[in-house]
Structure formats: structure tokens, C-alpha cells
Scaffold this motif. Sequence first.
Motif, PDB file in Angstrom:
ATOM      1  N   HIS A  69       0.768  -1.284   0.002  1.00  0.00           N
ATOM      2  CA  HIS A  69       0.126  -0.120  -0.083  1.00  0.00           C
ATOM      3  C   HIS A  69       0.939   1.273   0.077  1.00  0.00           C
ATOM      4  O   HIS A  69       2.004   1.338   0.535  1.00  0.00           O
ATOM      5  CB  HIS A  69      -0.862   0.104   1.369  1.00  0.00           C
ATOM      6  N   GLU A  72       2.657   2.331   3.114  1.00  0.00           N
ATOM      7  CA  GLU A  72       3.553   1.175   3.862  1.00  0.00           C
ATOM      8  C   GLU A  72       4.914   1.296   3.470  1.00  0.00           C
ATOM      9  O   GLU A  72       5.392   1.504   2.274  1.00  0.00           O
ATOM     10  CB  GLU A  72       2.879   0.024   3.610  1.00  0.00           C
ATOM     11  N   ASN A  78       4.362  -7.009   7.468  1.00  0.00           N
ATOM     12  CA  ASN A  78       3.465  -6.450   6.438  1.00  0.00           C
ATOM     13  C   ASN A  78       3.523  -6.958   5.071  1.00  0.00           C
ATOM     14  O   ASN A  78       2.943  -6.309   4.276  1.00  0.00           O
ATOM     15  CB  ASN A  78       3.512  -4.649   6.639  1.00  0.00           C
ATOM     16  N   CYS A  81      -0.155 -11.426   3.319  1.00  0.00           N
ATOM     17  CA  CYS A  81      -1.573 -11.243   3.643  1.00  0.00           C
ATOM     18  C   CYS A  81      -2.256 -12.487   3.161  1.00  0.00           C
ATOM     19  O   CYS A  81      -2.046 -13.152   2.620  1.00  0.00           O
ATOM     20  CB  CYS A  81      -2.080  -9.754   3.034  1.00  0.00           C
ATOM     21  N   THR A 106      -8.569  -0.263   3.099  1.00  0.00           N
ATOM     22  CA  THR A 106      -7.389   0.404   2.550  1.00  0.00           C
ATOM     23  C   THR A 106      -7.450   0.610   0.970  1.00  0.00           C
ATOM     24  O   THR A 106      -7.158   1.591   0.288  1.00  0.00           O
ATOM     25  CB  THR A 106      -6.044  -0.196   2.546  1.00  0.00           C
ATOM     26  N   ASN A 121      -7.353  -4.020   6.134  1.00  0.00           N
ATOM     27  CA  ASN A 121      -6.732  -4.593   7.478  1.00  0.00           C
ATOM     28  C   ASN A 121      -7.837  -4.795   8.572  1.00  0.00           C
ATOM     29  O   ASN A 121      -8.461  -3.802   8.889  1.00  0.00           O
ATOM     30  CB  ASN A 121      -5.617  -3.622   8.126  1.00  0.00           C
ATOM     31  N   ARG A 127      -3.981  -8.370   7.311  1.00  0.00           N
ATOM     32  CA  ARG A 127      -4.240  -7.884   5.972  1.00  0.00           C
ATOM     33  C   ARG A 127      -4.824  -8.683   5.090  1.00  0.00           C
ATOM     34  O   ARG A 127      -4.559 -10.010   5.112  1.00  0.00           O
ATOM     35  CB  ARG A 127      -2.922  -7.405   5.302  1.00  0.00           C
TER      36      ARG A 127
END
Length: 140
Positions: A69, A72, A78, A81, A106, A121, A127
Motif C-alpha cells: 500500500h 506502507e 506487513n 496477507c 485501504t 486490515n 491484511r
Amino acid sequence: MQLSVYALFDGQCHSAMSFYQQVFGGELSLIKVKDSPMQPMFPEALQEQVLNARLTSAEVDISASDWLHPTEQPTPGNMLCLYLRGGSVSRTREVFALLSAQATVTDPLTEQPFGLYGALNDNFGVRWMFHASVVYTQNH
């Protein structure tokens, strides 16, 4: 609809997925920006980025891309996902709505050149990404 893992890389998707293919064998499909219908939407500097890759073998089913994203930075935690793909548009919308409760959306579900896509999220910090193929009609 099927749940699999989706890895997010920052410019290393092609190398990482090629390595995983060496480890697990199987078939690797990979689409770069320059080879996609989304090519005109991106500047020259991003044309070699991987939009989507998928490695399937008897042992694994891993999807990945070079995109995090925009807000991020890649950090442990992260870059993976949960990825729900292949369901009907109606079921994808239903599950997205249910998981959206108390979540941070998001990427709202929208029709993209590659199908219906969205991400969030959840309330537990997990995520989720969603993809459903959209059947286009002449009136669409």
C-alpha cells in the motif's frame, strides 16, 4: 473462493518467486506492468514491476506482487496477507462487507482491468486482499 497466501515485495518479486520455484518446483506465472492492460496507467520507472505472480506446485500456492500500500514501508509483518480469490462477485462483496466490520478499508472493492479488487486490515491487524473475476457484457 479459495484462501491462499499473498506476498508483497518491494521490487524483488521476480527474484523471490523464481527462488521459491527452485525450492518447490511447479509452474510460475508472472505479469509485469509493461505486459498488462494497466501499462498506460504507470510511469516508465514502474514498467518492470510485477503486478501479479503465482507459483503453484503440489506443495504450495503462493501469489505475490511488487506492491505494498502506498503508505506502507516493507517491514517484517506487513509483507504477507491473506488472499481470497476466485469467488463470485456477490460472495466476494459479502465476505468483504463482513470482514470490513471494525476494519480499516485501504482499497474499497472496485472493478479494475483484472477484475473486482479490494483490501482491508481487519480489527486484529491481519491484511486481507480480495479478487473476483468480473464477466463483462456488451453493456458494461
